[in-house]
Write a protein that holds these residues in place. Sequence first.
Motif, mmCIF file in Angstrom:
data_model
loop_
_atom_site.group_PDB
_atom_site.id
_atom_site.type_symbol
_atom_site.label_atom_id
_atom_site.label_comp_id
_atom_site.label_asym_id
_atom_site.label_seq_id
_atom_site.Cartn_x
_atom_site.Cartn_y
_atom_site.Cartn_z
ATOM 1 N N GLY A 1 -23.932 54.095 0.949
ATOM 2 C CA GLY A 1 -23.365 53.888 -0.385
ATOM 3 C C GLY A 1 -22.255 52.855 -0.439
ATOM 4 N N ILE A 2 -22.239 51.927 0.533
ATOM 5 C CA ILE A 2 -21.155 50.939 0.577
ATOM 6 C C ILE A 2 -21.647 49.494 0.464
ATOM 7 C CG2 ILE A 2 -19.569 52.445 1.829
ATOM 8 C CD1 ILE A 2 -20.350 50.960 4.414
ATOM 9 N N ARG A 3 -22.909 49.308 0.183
ATOM 10 C CA ARG A 3 -23.462 47.940 0.147
ATOM 11 C C ARG A 3 -22.732 47.054 -0.855
ATOM 12 N NH1 ARG A 3 -24.272 43.385 0.061
ATOM 13 N NH2 ARG A 3 -26.223 42.259 0.345
ATOM 14 N N ASN A 4 -22.356 47.594 -2.004
ATOM 15 C CA ASN A 4 -21.705 46.774 -3.031
ATOM 16 C C ASN A 4 -20.288 46.346 -2.667
ATOM 17 O OD1 ASN A 4 -23.964 46.822 -4.672
ATOM 18 N ND2 ASN A 4 -23.303 48.668 -5.756
ATOM 19 N N ASN A 5 -19.756 46.893 -1.586
ATOM 20 C CA ASN A 5 -18.410 46.518 -1.149
ATOM 21 C C ASN A 5 -18.391 45.228 -0.337
ATOM 22 O OD1 ASN A 5 -17.471 48.904 -2.263
ATOM 23 N ND2 ASN A 5 -17.555 50.013 -0.325
ATOM 24 N N TYR A 6 -19.576 44.746 0.076
ATOM 25 C CA TYR A 6 -19.635 43.617 1.003
ATOM 26 C C TYR A 6 -20.679 42.598 0.580
ATOM 27 C CZ TYR A 6 -17.230 47.173 3.664
ATOM 28 O OH TYR A 6 -16.346 48.143 4.043
ATOM 29 N N LYS A 7 -20.414 41.351 0.938
ATOM 30 C CA LYS A 7 -21.397 40.291 0.756
ATOM 31 C C LYS A 7 -21.945 39.920 2.127
ATOM 32 C CE LYS A 7 -19.747 38.283 -3.506
ATOM 33 N NZ LYS A 7 -19.472 37.036 -4.239
ATOM 34 N N LEU A 8 -23.276 39.857 2.217
ATOM 35 C CA LEU A 8 -23.916 39.455 3.472
ATOM 36 C C LEU A 8 -24.060 37.939 3.508
ATOM 37 C CD1 LEU A 8 -26.775 42.059 4.051
ATOM 38 C CD2 LEU A 8 -24.518 41.956 5.104
ATOM 39 N N ILE A 9 -23.630 37.353 4.616
ATOM 40 C CA ILE A 9 -23.675 35.907 4.808
ATOM 41 C C ILE A 9 -24.722 35.594 5.876
ATOM 42 C CG2 ILE A 9 -22.358 33.868 5.477
ATOM 43 C CD1 ILE A 9 -19.827 35.513 4.840
ATOM 44 N N SER B 1 -22.192 49.127 12.941
ATOM 45 C CA SER B 1 -21.531 48.231 11.972
ATOM 46 C C SER B 1 -21.005 49.009 10.782
ATOM 47 C CB SER B 1 -22.501 47.145 11.494
ATOM 48 O OG SER B 1 -22.887 46.315 12.558
ATOM 49 N N THR B 2 -21.842 49.895 10.233
ATOM 50 C CA THR B 2 -21.383 50.677 9.079
ATOM 51 C C THR B 2 -20.281 51.645 9.493
ATOM 52 O OG1 THR B 2 -23.240 52.186 9.433
ATOM 53 C CG2 THR B 2 -23.517 50.497 7.761
ATOM 54 N N GLN B 3 -20.365 52.203 10.704
ATOM 55 C CA GLN B 3 -19.295 53.088 11.177
ATOM 56 C C GLN B 3 -17.974 52.337 11.237
ATOM 57 O OE1 GLN B 3 -20.812 54.410 14.933
ATOM 58 N NE2 GLN B 3 -21.949 56.129 14.055
ATOM 59 N N ALA B 4 -18.034 51.101 11.745
ATOM 60 C CA ALA B 4 -16.809 50.298 11.825
ATOM 61 C C ALA B 4 -16.249 50.026 10.436
ATOM 62 C CB ALA B 4 -17.098 48.984 12.551
ATOM 63 N N LEU B 5 -17.120 49.653 9.496
ATOM 64 C CA LEU B 5 -16.657 49.367 8.138
ATOM 65 C C LEU B 5 -16.085 50.611 7.466
ATOM 66 C CD1 LEU B 5 -19.604 47.040 7.045
ATOM 67 C CD2 LEU B 5 -17.236 46.334 7.494
ATOM 68 N N LEU B 6 -16.738 51.747 7.647
ATOM 69 C CA LEU B 6 -16.224 52.999 7.080
ATOM 70 C C LEU B 6 -14.887 53.376 7.698
ATOM 71 C CD1 LEU B 6 -19.549 55.033 6.912
ATOM 72 C CD2 LEU B 6 -18.157 54.319 4.948
ATOM 73 N N ASN B 7 -14.750 53.208 9.022
ATOM 74 C CA ASN B 7 -13.482 53.521 9.688
ATOM 75 C C ASN B 7 -12.361 52.596 9.243
ATOM 76 O OD1 ASN B 7 -14.183 55.792 11.215
ATOM 77 N ND2 ASN B 7 -15.137 54.534 12.793
ATOM 78 N N LEU B 8 -12.679 51.335 9.046
ATOM 79 C CA LEU B 8 -11.656 50.408 8.541
ATOM 80 C C LEU B 8 -11.135 50.884 7.197
ATOM 81 C CD1 LEU B 8 -13.254 46.966 9.503
ATOM 82 C CD2 LEU B 8 -11.128 47.925 10.412
ATOM 83 N N ARG B 9 -12.044 51.208 6.283
ATOM 84 C CA ARG B 9 -11.625 51.681 4.951
ATOM 85 C C ARG B 9 -10.842 52.991 5.049
ATOM 86 N NH1 ARG B 9 -13.021 49.638 0.080
ATOM 87 N NH2 ARG B 9 -14.212 47.732 0.264
ATOM 88 N N ASP C 1 -30.118 48.252 5.127
ATOM 89 C CA ASP C 1 -30.517 49.652 4.916
ATOM 90 C C ASP C 1 -29.368 50.611 5.224
ATOM 91 O OD1 ASP C 1 -33.051 48.770 4.207
ATOM 92 O OD2 ASP C 1 -33.932 49.200 6.174
ATOM 93 N N ALA C 2 -28.625 50.339 6.288
ATOM 94 C CA ALA C 2 -27.505 51.213 6.658
ATOM 95 C C ALA C 2 -26.400 51.168 5.613
ATOM 96 C CB ALA C 2 -26.962 50.807 8.027
ATOM 97 N N LEU C 3 -26.085 49.965 5.131
ATOM 98 C CA LEU C 3 -25.049 49.835 4.097
ATOM 99 C C LEU C 3 -25.457 50.559 2.820
ATOM 100 C CD1 LEU C 3 -24.075 46.079 4.603
ATOM 101 C CD2 LEU C 3 -22.673 48.064 5.186
ATOM 102 N N VAL C 4 -26.727 50.438 2.442
ATOM 103 C CA VAL C 4 -27.234 51.113 1.242
ATOM 104 C C VAL C 4 -27.199 52.623 1.431
ATOM 105 C CG1 VAL C 4 -29.304 51.507 -0.175
ATOM 106 C CG2 VAL C 4 -28.639 49.172 0.442
#
Length: 194
Positions: free
Chosen positions: A64-72, A2-10, A58-61
């Motif tokens: 260093g990208i946790r603050n970029n997303y809101k968890l629903i 999930s974090t890899q996908a989010l990092l690749n998108l950015r 934990d992965a988002l933290v």
Amino acid sequence: WSTQALLNLRANGVTNVEYVMPFTESGYSTRPSGSNGDELDPTYCYDEWMIMTMALQDALVSKGIRNNYKLIGPSQSEHRNNNRTVRFIEYIYEKFRGTEYEDMIDINSMHCYPNPSRSSYENTVYSPEGTYANADDDFSWFDEILVNAGVRDMEFWCDEYFTMSTDADLGDNVGMQMTQFAAGMTAGINNGVN
């Protein structure tokens, strides 16, 4: 992943992803419980949802990208499709309280599909078992859950909503569903969902 996908998108210029939903309707358990094995144990799936969501947190933290997303979450299904005695939102907050994950969820969410079983326009929308009454019951039930969990002031989404007339003599996909939809949305508004 999930974090890899989010990092690749950015990394590829996609910056409009703001929300992450770990997975949905975790109350639909297929794990038997009880002496006969004929009952389903929703807490099994609740625990699985918590484990996956904590891992995502934990992965988002760590990246260093946790603050970029809101968890629903947890996208609890309505009580007619769930075990009303085991309330997912209350369950997870009871488990998270006093831990580092207590404030992990940014937006609480639920699903609502009022499902009246009536054969006329008047009964479907206005009877005590009609759409408005069903939706009103769902929304007031979720409000009670949020209060009990101590998170009533948090942002709250009804992230899935529609009506079903599959049990009605009117048949599927009829115009009546729009009237049902309007009645259900009115029930939500009257219960503080905007």
